[in-house]
Every structure is written in structure tokens, then in C-alpha cells.
Design an enzyme around this catalytic site. Structure first.
Site, short mmCIF file in Angstrom:
data_model
loop_
_atom_site.label_atom_id
_atom_site.label_comp_id
_atom_site.label_asym_id
_atom_site.label_seq_id
_atom_site.Cartn_x
_atom_site.Cartn_y
_atom_site.Cartn_z
N ASP A 232 -7.19 4.88 4.49
CA ASP A 232 -7.06 6.31 4.16
C ASP A 232 -8.41 7.02 4.17
OD1 ASP A 232 -4.39 6.48 3.80
OD2 ASP A 232 -4.44 6.30 1.62
N MET B 75 -6.42 15.42 -8.12
CA MET B 75 -6.04 16.41 -7.09
C MET B 75 -5.89 17.81 -7.68
SD MET B 75 -3.18 14.14 -5.10
CE MET B 75 -2.54 13.36 -6.55
N LYS C 125 -5.65 11.25 5.39
CA LYS C 125 -4.92 12.49 5.12
C LYS C 125 -5.83 13.42 4.34
CE LYS C 125 -1.76 9.87 3.29
NZ LYS C 125 -0.63 9.36 2.55
C1 LIG Z 1 -4.15 11.02 -3.56
S1 LIG Z 1 -5.04 10.82 -5.06
C2 LIG Z 1 -5.36 9.11 -4.96
C3 LIG Z 1 -5.78 8.49 -6.24
C4 LIG Z 1 -6.14 7.03 -6.12
N1 LIG Z 1 -5.00 6.24 -5.76
C5 LIG Z 1 -6.77 6.49 -7.39
O1 LIG Z 1 -6.19 5.60 -8.03
O2 LIG Z 1 -7.86 6.96 -7.75
C6 LIG Z 1 -6.59 11.57 -4.66
C7 LIG Z 1 -7.32 12.11 -5.86
O3 LIG Z 1 -7.97 11.07 -6.57
C8 LIG Z 1 -9.17 11.54 -7.14
N2 LIG Z 1 -10.29 10.74 -6.62
C9 LIG Z 1 -10.21 9.68 -5.80
N3 LIG Z 1 -11.42 9.14 -5.60
C10 LIG Z 1 -12.30 9.89 -6.32
C11 LIG Z 1 -13.70 9.85 -6.53
N4 LIG Z 1 -14.46 8.90 -5.97
N5 LIG Z 1 -14.27 10.81 -7.31
C12 LIG Z 1 -13.51 11.77 -7.89
N6 LIG Z 1 -12.19 11.84 -7.73
C13 LIG Z 1 -11.58 10.92 -6.96
C14 LIG Z 1 -9.29 13.02 -6.78
O4 LIG Z 1 -8.70 13.76 -7.82
C15 LIG Z 1 -8.45 13.06 -5.52
O5 LIG Z 1 -8.00 14.37 -5.26
#
Ligand SMILES: C[S@@+](CC[C@H](N)C(=O)[O-])C[C@H]1O[C@@H](n2cnc3c(N)ncnc32)[C@H](O)[C@@H]1O
Length: 259
Positions: A36, A172, A58
Site C-alpha cells: 500500500d 484519517m 491508495k
Molecule cells: C487507512 S488508515 C490505516 C491505519 C493503519 N492500518 C494503522 O494501523 O496505523 C490510514 C491512517 O493511519 C494514520 N497513519 C498511518 N501511518 C501513520 C504515520 N506514520 N503517522 C501518522 N499517521 C499515520 C493516518 O491517520 C492515516 O490517515
């Protein structure tokens, strides 16, 4: 030909040192890695040269590979006998649609396994040295999505989310941060509740800002974040490295003067 298998692997929030040993082993053994947009370059660099890499990344409102095509791709690769790693940012089962992929694999009778990852809430909190629970500050933690299917209105239980004893972690949420802050305040969360925004947490590109809830949207917009952003809202944010002394207090002073 024997059917291959799929391992749904949590890539964690970005820092490759936060991968589990099991995740690294699965990546090393993969013949194909389907990944991803949120998987960091540092983690992608661990994929062996011998493995095929397929980017199905995505972005909010823009889906280069639709979810049903990703599901079909995983099934097709496994049926061709490949050992497939499906690499997803954070934990595959937290706001990652990993569960939908798992359900499709089960339906197609493809053997699959799930390797959990450090979710971004944990990674970003640790990076900012913020405990998600802390005696006297937060007795529970909730993970919520700040983005609804097909960009529809946010349908959250604001009254229960506005609990000052809870740490609220919003995934998100950047696009809707004004609406989120306003709804929490109007349902009883104090406007001066401390909040932290973390962008690209745990990577060398990490940026963080602290603000009272009533200023979170303005401060987050001014930060011009590039990349995924996570909000941590609640008293525990006062323990963030940034909180002491500087930015947060200045913002609070400004708000008091304005009021
Ligand atoms: C589709 S969700 C996926 C979450 C992922 N499965 C997790 O457990 O972190 C995507 C959201 O995760 C958060 N996110 C993921 N990686 C991040 C990072 N390194 N720093 C800040 N927010 C992060 C943000 O809010 C982003 O919009």
C-alpha cells in the site's frame, strides 16, 4: 499445481525497526509483495530483489486499484502457487481493510495468515513520548476514523467520544479536523483539551504540533502536513515533548487574550 498462500503483514507506522520478527521473516520469504501507499520506503527497502513488488497504493478520494481488484489479485497470485505477502501500513486489521481481504481469501479457500503490526496510534504516541493511558489522566483509549465511506458525513457517537477521561485517537481525520473538533466541543469536551497532531510518525520525516482542541484545526492547517496525520486528543497530550513550556502555552495565551 499447489495453491500458494497469503500472509497479511502489518508494516507498522514507518520505522522498519518497529516491524515484528515474524513480519521480517515473511517479507524475506515472499515471492510477491503487494503493498500500500502507507508502507514506508524504509520498509520497502527490506523486500528482497528476488521478490516481485506490486504497488496497489491508495490515496484519500483516489484509488488507483479498487479494493475488489486487490482481492482478486491476491487470490490469483495464490492460485498460481506463489507465496504472497500483503503488506499494509500499521496493523492490517485497524482501519486497513485487511479484514475484507481476509474474508475474500477465506471465501476463496486460500490459506492465509495474519501478522499484526504496530498501529500508528502506538507508534506516533511512543514517538512523542505520550502514553495513551495514564493513571489520573486517561482510563481508556479509543481509536476512531475521521473519514467516512465515500466521503459521507461523519457518523460518530460524539457524546461518548467527548469523555474527558478517554484518550481519543483519530485516524484519517485531517480533511475533517474542523468538524471533528467542533463536534467534540459541542458535545461537552472542554475547548482547552490538549491535542497532538503527528504527521509521518516514526519516520525521519515526522512532524508534530500541539494545540488545545479549539485551535487544533488552525494549527494543523498552518503546519501544511504532507503525508498521513494522526490526532491524539486528551489530557495525556500534556505529556508530549512539545507540550512543556512553548507552543501549547503560547497558543493558550493567545486564546485567552482573544476571549
Ligand atoms: C487507512 S488508515 C490505516 C491505519 C493503519 N492500518 C494503522 O494501523 O496505523 C490510514 C491512517 O493511519 C494514520 N497513519 C498511518 N501511518 C501513520 C504515520 N506514520 N503517522 C501518522 N499517521 C499515520 C493516518 O491517520 C492515516 O490517515
Amino acid at each position: 499445481m499447489d495453491t500458494g498462500r497469503v500472509v497479511l503483514v502489518g508494516a507498522g507506522p514507518g520505522d522498519p525497526d518497529l516491524l515484528t520478527v515474524k513480519a521480517v521473516r515473511a517479507i524475506m520469504d515472499a515471492e510477491v509483495v503487494v503493498y500500500d501507499r502507507l508502507v514506508s520506503d524504509e520498509v520497502l527497502a527490506l523486500i528482497p530483489e528476488s521478490a516481485a513488488k506490486i504497488n496497489v497504493g491508495k490515496q484519500a478520494g483516489y484509488h488507483p486499484v479498487p479494493q475488489d481488484e486487490i482481492n482478486a489479485l491476491l487470490i490469483k497470485l495464490a492460485r498460481s502457487g506463489r507465496s504472497v505477502v500483503r503488506l499494509k501500513g500499521g496493523d492490517p486489521f485497524i482501519f486497513g481493510r485487511g479484514s475484507e481481504e481476509a474474508a475474500e481469501l477465506a471465501r476463496a479457500k486460500i490459506p492465509y495468515e495474519v501478522v499484526p503490526g504496530i498501529t500508528s496510534a502506538q507508534g506516533c504516541a511512543a514517538s512523542a513520548r505520550v502514553p495513551l493511558t495514564h493513571r489520573g489522566l486517561a482510563s481508556s483509549v479509543r481509536y476512531v476514523t475521521g473519514h467516512c465511506k465515500s466521503d459521507g458525513p461523519l457518523n460518530l457517537d460524539w457524546r461518548s467520544l467527548a469523555d474527558p477521561q478517554t484518550t481519543l485517537v483519530v485516524y484519517m481525520g485531517l480533511a475533517n479536523v474542523e468538524e471533528i473538533a467542533a463536534a467534540l466541543i459541542s458535545h461537552g469536551m472542554p475547548a482547552d483539551t490538549p491535542a497532538l497532531a503527528v504527521c509521518q510518525g516514526t519516520t525521519p520525516r515526522e512532524r508534530r504540533v500541539c494545540a488545545p482542541l479549539c485551535a487544533l484545526a488552525t494549527v494543523s492547517r498552518s503546519a501544511r502536513f504532507e503525508g498521513p496525520v494522526l490526532f491524539i486528543i486528551g489530557h495525556v497530550a500534556t505529556l508530549a515533548a512539545e507540550y512543556n513550556g512553548n507552543a501549547y502555552d503560547e497558543i493558550m495565551e493567545e486564546i485567552v487574550v482573544m476571549a
